[in-house]
Design a protein around this motif. Structure first.
Motif, PDB file in Angstrom:
ATOM      1  N   ILE A 199       2.246   7.365   2.759  1.00  0.00           N
ATOM      2  CA  ILE A 199       3.075   7.351   1.499  1.00  0.00           C
ATOM      3  C   ILE A 199       2.445   7.960   0.426  1.00  0.00           C
ATOM      4  O   ILE A 199       1.425   7.423   0.081  1.00  0.00           O
ATOM      5  N   LYS A 200       2.939   8.912  -0.273  1.00  0.00           N
ATOM      6  CA  LYS A 200       2.374   9.392  -1.484  1.00  0.00           C
ATOM      7  C   LYS A 200       2.659   8.498  -2.631  1.00  0.00           C
ATOM      8  O   LYS A 200       3.661   7.710  -2.802  1.00  0.00           O
ATOM      9  N   GLY A 201       1.894   8.283  -3.557  1.00  0.00           N
ATOM     10  CA  GLY A 201       1.812   7.545  -4.601  1.00  0.00           C
ATOM     11  C   GLY A 201       1.467   6.097  -4.546  1.00  0.00           C
ATOM     12  O   GLY A 201       1.228   5.230  -5.572  1.00  0.00           O
ATOM     13  N   CYS A 202       0.645   5.834  -3.468  1.00  0.00           N
ATOM     14  CA  CYS A 202      -0.024   4.436  -3.240  1.00  0.00           C
ATOM     15  C   CYS A 202      -1.611   5.018  -3.322  1.00  0.00           C
ATOM     16  O   CYS A 202      -1.972   5.708  -2.900  1.00  0.00           O
ATOM     17  N   GLN A 203      -2.221   3.904  -4.082  1.00  0.00           N
ATOM     18  CA  GLN A 203      -3.639   3.846  -4.393  1.00  0.00           C
ATOM     19  C   GLN A 203      -4.464   3.707  -3.066  1.00  0.00           C
ATOM     20  O   GLN A 203      -5.622   4.180  -2.742  1.00  0.00           O
ATOM     21  N   SER A 204      -3.985   2.762  -2.078  1.00  0.00           N
ATOM     22  CA  SER A 204      -4.469   2.795  -0.739  1.00  0.00           C
ATOM     23  C   SER A 204      -3.572   3.539   0.104  1.00  0.00           C
ATOM     24  O   SER A 204      -2.570   4.148  -0.045  1.00  0.00           O
ATOM     25  N   ASP A 263      -4.546   0.653   4.906  1.00  0.00           N
ATOM     26  CA  ASP A 263      -5.988   0.259   4.908  1.00  0.00           C
ATOM     27  C   ASP A 263      -6.374  -0.809   4.191  1.00  0.00           C
ATOM     28  O   ASP A 263      -7.564  -1.405   3.955  1.00  0.00           O
ATOM     29  N   ALA A 264      -5.458  -1.169   3.121  1.00  0.00           N
ATOM     30  CA  ALA A 264      -5.683  -2.409   2.481  1.00  0.00           C
ATOM     31  C   ALA A 264      -4.793  -3.643   2.683  1.00  0.00           C
ATOM     32  O   ALA A 264      -3.627  -3.144   3.125  1.00  0.00           O
ATOM     33  N   ILE A 265      -5.384  -4.522   2.788  1.00  0.00           N
ATOM     34  CA  ILE A 265      -4.739  -5.807   3.120  1.00  0.00           C
ATOM     35  C   ILE A 265      -3.414  -6.378   2.666  1.00  0.00           C
ATOM     36  O   ILE A 265      -2.388  -6.519   2.918  1.00  0.00           O
ATOM     37  N   ILE A 266      -3.727  -6.095   0.962  1.00  0.00           N
ATOM     38  CA  ILE A 266      -2.383  -6.401   0.265  1.00  0.00           C
ATOM     39  C   ILE A 266      -1.334  -5.419   0.468  1.00  0.00           C
ATOM     40  O   ILE A 266      -0.122  -5.817   0.367  1.00  0.00           O
ATOM     41  N   ALA A 267      -1.625  -4.281   0.543  1.00  0.00           N
ATOM     42  CA  ALA A 267      -0.647  -3.270   0.551  1.00  0.00           C
ATOM     43  C   ALA A 267      -0.038  -3.444   2.091  1.00  0.00           C
ATOM     44  O   ALA A 267       1.414  -3.187   2.205  1.00  0.00           O
ATOM     45  N   LYS A 268      -0.777  -3.748   2.854  1.00  0.00           N
ATOM     46  CA  LYS A 268      -0.179  -4.055   4.311  1.00  0.00           C
ATOM     47  C   LYS A 268       0.858  -5.265   4.391  1.00  0.00           C
ATOM     48  O   LYS A 268       1.767  -5.060   4.812  1.00  0.00           O
ATOM     49  N   GLY A 269       0.389  -6.045   3.450  1.00  0.00           N
ATOM     50  CA  GLY A 269       1.516  -7.233   3.314  1.00  0.00           C
ATOM     51  C   GLY A 269       2.758  -6.817   2.823  1.00  0.00           C
ATOM     52  O   GLY A 269       3.978  -7.438   2.843  1.00  0.00           O
ATOM     53  N   ILE A 270       2.511  -6.078   1.736  1.00  0.00           N
ATOM     54  CA  ILE A 270       3.710  -5.824   0.883  1.00  0.00           C
ATOM     55  C   ILE A 270       4.621  -4.736   1.750  1.00  0.00           C
ATOM     56  O   ILE A 270       6.093  -4.853   1.762  1.00  0.00           O
ATOM     57  N   ILE A 271       3.931  -3.698   2.377  1.00  0.00           N
ATOM     58  CA  ILE A 271       5.034  -3.020   3.369  1.00  0.00           C
ATOM     59  C   ILE A 271       5.699  -4.093   4.529  1.00  0.00           C
ATOM     60  O   ILE A 271       6.826  -3.765   4.802  1.00  0.00           O
ATOM     61  N   ALA A 272       4.747  -4.932   4.963  1.00  0.00           N
ATOM     62  CA  ALA A 272       5.219  -5.869   5.873  1.00  0.00           C
ATOM     63  C   ALA A 272       6.691  -6.445   5.431  1.00  0.00           C
ATOM     64  O   ALA A 272       7.580  -6.973   6.287  1.00  0.00           O
ATOM     65  N   MET A 273       6.600  -6.918   3.991  1.00  0.00           N
ATOM     66  CA  MET A 273       7.819  -7.632   3.504  1.00  0.00           C
ATOM     67  C   MET A 273       9.172  -6.724   3.486  1.00  0.00           C
ATOM     68  O   MET A 273      10.064  -7.031   3.825  1.00  0.00           O
ATOM     69  N   LEU A 274       8.674  -5.297   3.287  1.00  0.00           N
ATOM     70  CA  LEU A 274       9.795  -4.382   3.212  1.00  0.00           C
ATOM     71  C   LEU A 274      10.157  -4.158   4.369  1.00  0.00           C
ATOM     72  O   LEU A 274      11.525  -4.035   4.766  1.00  0.00           O
ATOM     73  N   VAL A 275       9.248  -4.150   5.430  1.00  0.00           N
ATOM     74  CA  VAL A 275       9.711  -3.781   6.945  1.00  0.00           C
ATOM     75  C   VAL A 275      10.604  -4.958   7.397  1.00  0.00           C
ATOM     76  O   VAL A 275      11.742  -5.048   8.058  1.00  0.00           O
ATOM     77  N   GLN A 276      10.304  -5.968   7.093  1.00  0.00           N
ATOM     78  CA  GLN A 276      10.997  -7.419   7.403  1.00  0.00           C
ATOM     79  C   GLN A 276      12.366  -7.634   6.898  1.00  0.00           C
ATOM     80  O   GLN A 276      13.171  -7.982   7.680  1.00  0.00           O
ATOM     81  N   VAL A 277      12.512  -7.096   5.795  1.00  0.00           N
ATOM     82  CA  VAL A 277      13.878  -7.083   5.119  1.00  0.00           C
ATOM     83  C   VAL A 277      14.485  -5.992   5.741  1.00  0.00           C
ATOM     84  O   VAL A 277      15.874  -6.134   5.625  1.00  0.00           O
ATOM     85  N   LEU A 278      14.250  -4.955   5.928  1.00  0.00           N
ATOM     86  CA  LEU A 278      15.110  -3.677   6.133  1.00  0.00           C
ATOM     87  C   LEU A 278      15.193  -3.309   7.437  1.00  0.00           C
ATOM     88  O   LEU A 278      16.233  -2.526   7.792  1.00  0.00           O
ATOM     89  N   SER A 279      14.045  -3.383   8.317  1.00  0.00           N
ATOM     90  CA  SER A 279      14.084  -2.773   9.664  1.00  0.00           C
ATOM     91  C   SER A 279      15.108  -3.490  10.548  1.00  0.00           C
ATOM     92  O   SER A 279      15.450  -4.673  10.294  1.00  0.00           O
TER      93      SER A 279
END
Lengths: 406, 139
Positions: B48-53, B73-89
């Motif tokens: 994903i472009k525009g992410c620092q990690s 590769d960063a744990i907090i970013a992984k948590g955030i994308i996990a939240m979005l996946v949890q909501v949308l998937s």
């Protein structure tokens, strides 16, 4: 004079602020310094009592404004120990200063001429030269970096050729803290007939800089890193050289006469100062340097060195920490990574605990490539920081590592 | 559960934590439940472009539902994308396109993520909606 850090801190209102429930611990001084009350007051006073355009009107306020702006130039001249006040050119900052030199000095360069820089430069001291490669076909060469973060200066004799017109080098590395032996470098370059530009963005706030003693031809720095406002900086240049250089931007203030056919240019320093400048910025920068000149810079250096040694010792207590930049002569910058933890994660959790650090490549991607890392976490200190703050930083870092390392 | 219901579930979960450090601890915890992207999809074009990690995201359409997998590769970013996946998937492309995702604001996530990271969050949402849009156009 006794160095009383608590008294100095009193002068910086922002250092009393809170981030959420935590006190602010500002360790991002490499990015910008905080401002003492006298600088803040000076800015306000200007707009309340003195605002007018300079070098133009005959009216009362314009004269006051012009006088104060030119007084600031003299303060800066004296701070740098330049021979003349017209050797002090106001710019927007370090980047603007280097771009001015690249543009004006660049007009004198021919295809195949060489500009020597180093592998530890900030992008602002790389990209303007790259642009001249495209524009004029010049060649950019690099003094290489060594593993400990020092430059390999044994290569200098070989790198300086009869085509090397300019050597542009940082005094202190923003990412690694390395203090380069610029006096020796300048001497060597001069023996080769090469002019030298010093990027002093990271040095003026930490150490005394005397342009005559250094004998540099050009030197640039930013106001906002030396306790002054943003958007203003200085290019110092030796009179003879500045007279030789063609102007940078065209416009008001930089002209002597303009007819429909041609323009004749104004004398130094105005030749390089087109348009209405950042008047209040220049004046407040003068105030900042006047304030800084009230300190014994050797004391400042000694205190900051003590902070660096203490922070280095304490951070090594944390498992997995690797420090980048271990030069023998090092400024108060601590660049590091923690094994298997992303720097952004640490930066985020430090921020949550009130600690301001910078994460990323610090606009020095060649350094990061050299170490094969994407970036570091950088804590950069100023003389208003304390050992207690370092303790709090280490506690916050340990907490972040505990959370992230599981 | 609808997207809105999943969002309020997350909001409830976070309401237990007062301290932002605890909230981050929970975000990190959520990252561990992220359905991981398979190695074959973990390639540059899925970053994903525009992410620092570095955040990788992949989407499949199964029985009309979009299934997201990701990694970071960063744990907090992984948590955030996990939240979005949890909501949308597991939702239909149209529902994903229409999702307002108010929980981001409710949780105060935008305020508490540094500007660069917040941009990353915006990029993540945008990329997920782009996938949904792509599936919708193919259908």
């Amino acid at each position: 004079m006794i160095f009383e850090v608590e008294k100095i801190r009193e002068e910086f209102p922002i250092l009393k602020s809170q981030v959420g429930k935590y006190p602010l611990i500002y360790l991002d001084n490499g990015a910008t310094s905080e401002k003492p009350q006298c600088v803040i007051d000076r800015i306000q006073k200007y707009y309340e009592e003195e605002n007018a355009n300079i070098h133009r009107g005959v009216h009362h306020l314009s004269q006051i404004s012009t006088d104060n702006y030119e007084k600031a130039r003299k303060i800066i001249q004296s701070y740098l120990n330049a021979r003349f006040d017209h050797e002090i050119i106001f710019t927007k900052g370090t980047t603007d200063g280097i771009n001015l030199v690249a543009s004006s000095f660049g007009k004198l360069l021919k295809e195949g001429d060489e500009v020597l820089i180093t592998e530890m430069e900030h992008h602002s001291n790389i990209v303007p030269w790259h642009m001249l490669v495209e524009e004029k076909g010049i060649v950019v060469k690099y003094i290489p970096l060594k593993q400990n973060g020092e430059l390999d200066l044994s290569t200098l004799d070989e790198l300086l050729t009869d085509r090397t017109k300019l050597l542009s080098i940082t005094h202190i590395s923003n990412s690694l803290g390395t203090i380069n032996p610029i006096k020796e470098v300048i001497e060597k370059a001069h023996q080769n007939g090469t002019k030298v530009l010093i990027d002093a963005a990271q040095s003026l706030q930490h150490t005394k800089v005397d342009v005559q003693e250094l004998d540099c031809d050009l030197l640039v720095f930013s106001g906002h890193k030396v306790f002054g406002p943003t958007g203003v900086g200085i290019l110092y240049g030796k009179e003879e050289l500045l007279n030789e250089l063609p102007p940078y931007q065209g416009g008001g203030d930089m002209i002597k006469t303009v007819s429909m056919e041609r323009t004749t240019y104004n004398d130094l320093p105005h030749k390089f100062e087109a348009g209405t400048p950042n008047i209040v910025g220049g004046i407040a920068l003068g105030t900042a340097l006047e304030w800084l000149s009230g300190f014994d810079m050797e004391q400042v250096e000694a205190y900051e060195h003590e902070l660096l040694l203490y922070a280095t010792k304490r951070i090594k207590e944390i498992e997995g920490v690797k420090i980048y930049g271990e030069a023998e002569h090092k400024s108060a910058v601590l660049s590091f990574l923690v094994e298997n933890i992303h720097p952004y994660d640490i930066g985020t959790l430090l921020n949550q605990q009130g600690v301001a650090v910078r994460t990323g490549h610090h606009c020095t991607q060649p350094i990061m490539d050299f170490y094969s890392i994407p970036g570091t976490i950088r804590a950069s200190f100023s003389f208003y920081n304390t050992k207690e703050e370092i303790d709090q930083f280490i506690t916050a870092l340990q907490k972040a590592v505990n959370m992230l390392g599981a | 559960m609808t997207i809105a219901e999943r969002e309020s579930e997350l909001i409830d979960e976070f309401s237990f934590y007062e301290d932002w450090m605890e909230k981050y601890e929970h975000i990190i915890e959520l990252g561990k439940s992220l359905p991981l992207i398979s190695e074959e999809h973990k390639k540059d074009e899925n970053i994903i472009k525009g992410c620092q990690s570095t955040v990788w995201l992949h989407a499949d359409l199964q029985d009309g539902k979009v299934i997201f997998t990701a990694d970071a590769d960063a744990i907090i970013a992984k948590g955030i994308i996990a939240m979005l996946v949890q909501v949308l998937s597991g939702n239909s492309p149209q529902n994903i396109i229409d999702a307002k995702l108010d929980f981001i604001k409710e949780l105060g996530l935008q305020e508490h993520l540094s500007p660069t990271r917040s941009n990353g969050l915006v990029s993540m949402v945008k990329q997920m909606k782009m996938y949904a849009l792509g599936f919708n156009m193919k259908a």
